[in-house]
Design an enzyme around this catalytic site. Structure first.
Site, mmCIF file in Angstrom:
data_model
loop_
_atom_site.group_PDB
_atom_site.id
_atom_site.type_symbol
_atom_site.label_atom_id
_atom_site.label_comp_id
_atom_site.label_asym_id
_atom_site.label_seq_id
_atom_site.Cartn_x
_atom_site.Cartn_y
_atom_site.Cartn_z
ATOM 1 N N LYS A 196 0.859 -1.182 0.000
ATOM 2 C CA LYS A 196 0.000 0.000 0.000
ATOM 3 C C LYS A 196 0.891 1.227 0.000
ATOM 4 O O LYS A 196 1.615 1.494 0.963
ATOM 5 C CB LYS A 196 -0.905 -0.012 1.232
ATOM 6 C CG LYS A 196 -1.790 1.215 1.322
ATOM 7 C CD LYS A 196 -2.842 1.073 2.403
ATOM 8 C CE LYS A 196 -3.633 2.352 2.547
ATOM 9 N NZ LYS A 196 -4.673 2.254 3.572
ATOM 10 N N LYS A 250 -2.241 -1.777 -3.834
ATOM 11 C CA LYS A 250 -3.081 -0.585 -3.823
ATOM 12 C C LYS A 250 -2.226 0.673 -3.900
ATOM 13 O O LYS A 250 -1.233 0.732 -3.158
ATOM 14 C CB LYS A 250 -3.881 -0.608 -2.522
ATOM 15 C CG LYS A 250 -4.696 0.595 -2.233
ATOM 16 C CD LYS A 250 -5.289 0.515 -0.860
ATOM 17 C CE LYS A 250 -5.973 1.831 -0.612
ATOM 18 N NZ LYS A 250 -6.292 2.075 0.741
#
Ligand code: PBG
Length: 325
Positions: A196, A250
């Site tokens: 992330k 992500k």
């Protein structure tokens, strides 16, 4: 004059031929739809930074889920937004916190027809907007993952199928797995936000969950530096070894290189999150008349799947499910 003998255009000449040779087909069953449930709402309220996406009351959430199920989208990622935030984000793990109340009702209504994921983090619940316990100006890793363990158990007690830790603390997956197992929830899975990045593409989401990071702060001390790629693979490998069931990358489109590498190095299912900024950019350009929004949505989601995503979190889930049926 010499003419080519190899003619790739043969395989592109009609729609049926193109379909025959396509390697990637999007399906509504690949999608996980992110949804927001907000305490103290009597009806749904559109999120100004995410047109077409709503903060829900528990009742309007159930209606939204029903519509998704009718479109064959059977998985939801739930985010809770409390009325009152405090320094440690205690509403995140209290039995009557908004996420727990919603999980209970949604599961009572839809049972195993729905696969229910819950985002597991503290930023929606803390007054300072950080993803953990702030001590002397920075987020304390080990105190934070203790709280993550409590949130995991509260969400599991409420009936969630998968918890999804998104705070990027070291050791969070192991701590959560251990907390779940110790509380007799070995059947509850962990979708790890493994890779992330500290991305500016989460901007519209902060409006959705009413988060503002105190003192103009950011998450660069815990989310990843987008100038590094090998670290991303290391994070993914750690989450796998800590017991994650699904690894996630992500944002999606700007990190397709990372997604492809993670897919190549693991035998676990890999998810990708097409985040709020990715959604909002398409919707804004569409509204301005610059692009064909629905076509761009399909093209980008297909690219995400082609790069290696088995599952895609997307705010387009219901819309695109309707387009591809
Ligand atoms: C943290 C969390 C965030 C998102 C998902 N989980 C925000 C952040 O890390 O700042 C972003 C999702 C999106 O932008 O769509 N709870």
């Amino acid at each position: 004059m010499s003419f080519p003998t190899q003619r790739p255009r043969r395989l592109r000449s009609t729609p049926a031929i193109r379909d025959l040779f396509s390697e990637v087909d999007l399906s509504p069953r690949d999608f996980i739809a992110p949804m927001f449930v907000r305490e103290a709402l009597s009806d749904r309220r559109e999120i100004s930074t995410l047109p077409g996406v709503f903060q829900h009351s528990i009742d309007s959430l159930k209606k939204e889920i029903e519509e998704h199920l009718q479109s064959d989208v059977r998985a939801v990622m739930l985010f809770g937004i409390p009325e009152i935030k405090d320094a440690n984000g205690s509403a995140a793990w209290s039995e009557d916190g908004i996420a727990q109340l919603a999980i209970r009702e949604v599961k009572a209504t839809f049972g195993s027809d729905l696969v229910l994921f819950a985002d597991l983090c503290l930023d929606e619940y803390t007054s300072h907007g950080h993803c953990g316990v702030v001590e002397r100006g920075s987020v304390d890793n080990d105190k934070t993952i203790e709280l993550y363990g409590k949130i995991a158990v509260a969400q599991a007690d409420a009936g969630v199928d998968f918890v999804a830790p998104s705070g990027m603390m070291d050791g969070q997956v192991a701590r959560i797995r251990n907390a779940l197992d110790s509380a007799n929830h070995s059947g509850v899975g962990v979708l790890a936000y493994s890779v992330k990045f500290a991305s500016s593409l989460y901007g519209p989401f902060r409006g959705a969950v009413e988060v503002e990071i105190a003192d103009g702060g950011d998450r660069k001390g815990y989310q990843q530096d987008f100038r590094r790629s090998t670290e991303a693979l290391f994070e993914a490998m750690l989450d796998e070894s800590e017991g994650a069931d699904i690894l996630m990358v992500k944002p999606a489109l700007t990190y397709l290189d990372i997604l492809a590498k993670v897919k190549a190095m693991t035998n676990l299912p890999v998810a990708a999150y097409q985040v709020s900024g990715e959604y909002a950019m398409i919707r804004a350009a569409e509204a301005a008349g610059y692009i064909d929004g629905p076509a761009v949505a399909i093209e980008q989601l297909t690219a995400i799947k082609r790069a290696g995503a088995d599952l895609i979190l997307t705010y387009f889930a219901k819309q695109v499910a309707g387009q591809i049926r």
